[in-house]
Write a protein that holds these residues in place. Sequence first.
Motif, PDB file in Angstrom:
ATOM      1  N   MET A  48       0.773  -1.285  -0.007  1.00 25.21           N
ATOM      2  CA  MET A  48      -0.147  -0.082   0.069  1.00 25.21           C
ATOM      3  C   MET A  48       1.115   1.324   0.043  1.00 25.21           C
ATOM      4  N   ARG A  49       0.340   2.450  -0.694  1.00 22.87           N
ATOM      5  CA  ARG A  49       0.942   3.679  -0.622  1.00 22.87           C
ATOM      6  C   ARG A  49      -0.075   4.652  -0.751  1.00 22.87           C
ATOM      7  N   VAL A  50       0.301   5.973   0.170  1.00 22.05           N
ATOM      8  CA  VAL A  50      -0.533   6.804   0.419  1.00 22.05           C
ATOM      9  C   VAL A  50       0.056   8.315  -0.055  1.00 22.05           C
ATOM     10  N   ILE A  51      -0.891   9.072  -0.280  1.00 23.53           N
ATOM     11  CA  ILE A  51      -0.409  10.574  -0.572  1.00 23.53           C
ATOM     12  C   ILE A  51      -0.643  11.310   0.990  1.00 23.53           C
ATOM     13  N   PRO A  52       0.287  11.572   1.669  1.00 22.64           N
ATOM     14  CA  PRO A  52       0.095  12.109   3.165  1.00 22.64           C
ATOM     15  C   PRO A  52      -0.560  13.559   3.142  1.00 22.64           C
ATOM     16  N   GLY A  53      -1.553  13.700   4.031  1.00 25.39           N
ATOM     17  CA  GLY A  53      -2.080  14.787   4.072  1.00 25.39           C
ATOM     18  C   GLY A  53      -3.398  15.074   3.277  1.00 25.39           C
ATOM     19  N   THR A  54      -3.519  14.003   2.535  1.00 24.76           N
ATOM     20  CA  THR A  54      -4.731  14.388   1.744  1.00 24.76           C
ATOM     21  C   THR A  54      -6.171  13.981   2.257  1.00 24.76           C
ATOM     22  N   HIS A  55      -6.058  13.575   3.666  1.00 23.02           N
ATOM     23  CA  HIS A  55      -7.380  13.234   4.308  1.00 23.02           C
ATOM     24  C   HIS A  55      -8.080  14.489   4.649  1.00 23.02           C
ATOM     25  N   ASN A  56      -7.593  15.859   4.352  1.00 20.01           N
ATOM     26  CA  ASN A  56      -8.382  17.039   4.757  1.00 20.01           C
ATOM     27  C   ASN A  56      -8.778  17.727   3.359  1.00 20.01           C
ATOM     28  N   ASN A  57      -8.688  17.072   2.434  1.00 21.23           N
ATOM     29  CA  ASN A  57      -9.027  17.651   0.924  1.00 21.23           C
ATOM     30  C   ASN A  57     -10.491  17.490   0.559  1.00 21.23           C
ATOM     31  N   GLY A  58     -11.338  16.682   1.231  1.00 17.68           N
ATOM     32  CA  GLY A  58     -12.430  16.579   0.696  1.00 17.68           C
ATOM     33  C   GLY A  58     -12.465  15.495  -0.502  1.00 17.68           C
ATOM     34  N   PHE A  59     -13.916  15.386  -1.081  1.00 18.62           N
ATOM     35  CA  PHE A  59     -13.809  14.317  -2.177  1.00 18.62           C
ATOM     36  C   PHE A  59     -13.146  14.642  -3.396  1.00 18.62           C
ATOM     37  N   SER A  60     -12.447  13.853  -3.963  1.00 23.00           N
ATOM     38  CA  SER A  60     -11.663  14.184  -5.161  1.00 23.00           C
ATOM     39  C   SER A  60     -12.489  13.677  -6.337  1.00 23.00           C
ATOM     40  N   ASP A  61     -11.870  14.223  -7.699  1.00 20.15           N
ATOM     41  CA  ASP A  61     -12.430  13.909  -8.901  1.00 20.15           C
ATOM     42  C   ASP A  61     -11.967  12.451  -9.265  1.00 20.15           C
ATOM     43  N   TYR A  62     -12.519  11.540 -10.184  1.00 17.62           N
ATOM     44  CA  TYR A  62     -12.305  10.160 -10.446  1.00 17.62           C
ATOM     45  C   TYR A  62     -12.380  10.249 -11.983  1.00 17.62           C
ATOM     46  N   GLU A  63     -11.589   9.192 -12.435  1.00 14.10           N
ATOM     47  CA  GLU A  63     -11.797   8.915 -13.935  1.00 14.10           C
ATOM     48  C   GLU A  63     -11.710   7.188 -13.970  1.00 14.10           C
ATOM     49  N   GLU A  64     -12.222   6.759 -14.947  1.00 22.00           N
ATOM     50  CA  GLU A  64     -12.495   5.437 -15.243  1.00 22.00           C
ATOM     51  C   GLU A  64     -11.048   4.621 -15.601  1.00 22.00           C
TER      52      GLU A  64
END
Length: 247
Positions: A141-157
């Motif tokens: 597993m890998r994470v982007i630190p600090g992104t838990h405060n960014n709200g919902f993101s935009d997604y692509e297929e």
Amino acid sequence: MQKNTSLLSPEDTAYYSRNGYLLYKKPLFSEQKLNRLTDIFEEQLALKGQKLSDELDTPHFRDERLLEFLLADEVLDLVEPILGPNIGLWSSHFICKDPVVGRATPWHEDSAYWKGRVSSFDSIVTVWLAIDRSNQENGCMRVIPGTHNNGFSDYEEVDKSKNLFRSQVKNIDDSQAVYFELERGECSLHDSRIIHGAKANTSPHRRCGYTMRYFSTEARVIPERNQNHKVWLARGRDVAGSRFENV
């Protein structure tokens, strides 16, 4: 009697709050207990039928022996410093990436897949327990630190045959990723809102983790959006009026 032994220091909880994750580089369970959990996983894997190895979701619905681990003090003492004393068991999942052909887990937020199912996402934590050694070679597993405060993101297929999910968060800078390398029996913790994923397993080594997911009972589980989904009161009391299997 409930134990009140915190396994995390104030510095640990501050790090988790700031970054949205924490590595717990100690054995979570005794070797004997971990071996029992592994045996249950191997049974589940043998009975999976047409499912892929990474699709063993909510196995505790099928095998309540897993509640011994999911409701264990060893785990609850780890998450209580983050969630507080009133803890619900939200879900669990054996995520197994087979050698060579294990699919990638695209960049995602857990909260995006649970949107509308609970009243709040700021107090949900996943404990990711390494059943197998997990490293960059076999798709940790890998994470982007600090992104838990960014709200919902935009997604692509994305291509579902090569990925665990059909979509991924757009425009992620992989160079910011932190990789969760764990020995068997060690674990990580991450916020439901943090952006995370895993590369495909192209190595000859299997990579299995057991995700154990918990929420503060101050969040309400919305019944009409959770039909056939069961939650347990793990510790403390129900605050928001959710329906628990064991209350």
